[in-house]
Design a protein around this motif. Structure first.
Motif, PDB file in Angstrom:
ATOM      1  N   ALA A  20      41.396  38.473  29.375  1.00  0.00           N
ATOM      2  CA  ALA A  20      42.721  38.008  29.768  1.00  0.00           C
ATOM      3  C   ALA A  20      43.012  38.339  31.230  1.00  0.00           C
ATOM      4  N   LEU A  21      42.601  39.521  31.682  1.00  0.00           N
ATOM      5  CA  LEU A  21      42.820  39.881  33.086  1.00  0.00           C
ATOM      6  C   LEU A  21      42.011  39.016  34.036  1.00  0.00           C
ATOM      7  N   ALA A  23      41.312  36.019  33.651  1.00  0.00           N
ATOM      8  CA  ALA A  23      41.990  34.729  33.729  1.00  0.00           C
ATOM      9  C   ALA A  23      43.344  34.830  34.430  1.00  0.00           C
ATOM     10  N   LEU A  24      44.091  35.899  34.179  1.00  0.00           N
ATOM     11  CA  LEU A  24      45.452  36.004  34.705  1.00  0.00           C
ATOM     12  C   LEU A  24      45.516  36.378  36.184  1.00  0.00           C
ATOM     13  N   HIS A  27      45.217  33.421  38.548  1.00  0.00           N
ATOM     14  CA  HIS A  27      46.416  32.581  38.447  1.00  0.00           C
ATOM     15  C   HIS A  27      47.573  33.216  39.212  1.00  0.00           C
ATOM     16  N   ALA A  28      47.732  34.511  39.078  1.00  0.00           N
ATOM     17  CA  ALA A  28      48.793  35.218  39.807  1.00  0.00           C
ATOM     18  C   ALA A  28      48.567  35.127  41.314  1.00  0.00           C
ATOM     19  N   LYS A  56      41.489  31.322  44.516  1.00  0.00           N
ATOM     20  CA  LYS A  56      41.528  31.539  43.070  1.00  0.00           C
ATOM     21  C   LYS A  56      40.126  31.452  42.476  1.00  0.00           C
ATOM     22  N   THR A  60      38.028  34.518  40.816  1.00  0.00           N
ATOM     23  CA  THR A  60      37.507  34.398  39.451  1.00  0.00           C
ATOM     24  C   THR A  60      36.036  34.785  39.396  1.00  0.00           C
ATOM     25  N   TYR A  83      39.459  34.658  27.616  1.00  0.00           N
ATOM     26  CA  TYR A  83      39.490  33.965  28.908  1.00  0.00           C
ATOM     27  C   TYR A  83      39.867  32.496  28.712  1.00  0.00           C
ATOM     28  N   VAL A  86      43.583  31.986  27.599  1.00  0.00           N
ATOM     29  CA  VAL A  86      44.562  32.144  28.676  1.00  0.00           C
ATOM     30  C   VAL A  86      44.508  30.940  29.625  1.00  0.00           C
ATOM     31  N   THR A  89      46.087  27.972  27.969  1.00  0.00           N
ATOM     32  CA  THR A  89      47.537  28.130  27.889  1.00  0.00           C
ATOM     33  C   THR A  89      48.193  27.643  29.167  1.00  0.00           C
ATOM     34  N   HIS A  90      47.615  27.978  30.305  1.00  0.00           N
ATOM     35  CA  HIS A  90      48.173  27.527  31.579  1.00  0.00           C
ATOM     36  C   HIS A  90      48.026  26.019  31.749  1.00  0.00           C
TER      37      HIS A  90
END
Length: 104
Positions: A20-21, A23-24, A27-28, A56, A60, A83, A86, A89-90
């Motif tokens: 999750a990190l 992926a996040l 994005h952040a 980005k 990654t 991964y 997340v 989801t975006h």
């Protein structure tokens, strides 16, 4: 994360958290770079978009390398499931938002 805990205990949750990190965080970075939360810094040029997207992508790749070299996940399947979940989801969020929403 609860399903990972039931399936693989703490090691599974660690793998999900790492996925999750990975992926996040990119994005952040993209959101911060484009200035979506600051009206004064909001950029609209295509060049800024390409730079933010390149950053980005680079972040990654760097995070994938860092995770698999420095702290490999105990369960790679859960890592990649988290991964992909997340990231999807975006991607699916705009389709799930109501159409009659007003924006400023």
């Amino acid at each position: 994360m609860f399903a990972a805990y039931l399936a693989a205990d703490v090691e599974g949750m660690s793998s999900v958290f790492k996925g999750a990190l990975v992926a996040l965080l990119p994005h952040a970075f993209f959101i911060q770079r484009m200035g979506f939360f600051h009206a004064k810094r909001r950029t609209r040029g295509a060049m800024h978009l390409f730079r933010a997207e390149a950053g980005k992508f680079g972040l990654t790749v760097a995070l994938f390398v860092a995770v698999f070299v420095a702290a490999p996940p105990s369960n790679p399947a859960l890592f990649f499931y988290a991964y992909v979940a997340v990231v999807l989801t975006h991607w699916l969020t705009p389709w799930l938002m109501p159409r009659d929403r007003t924006t400023n």
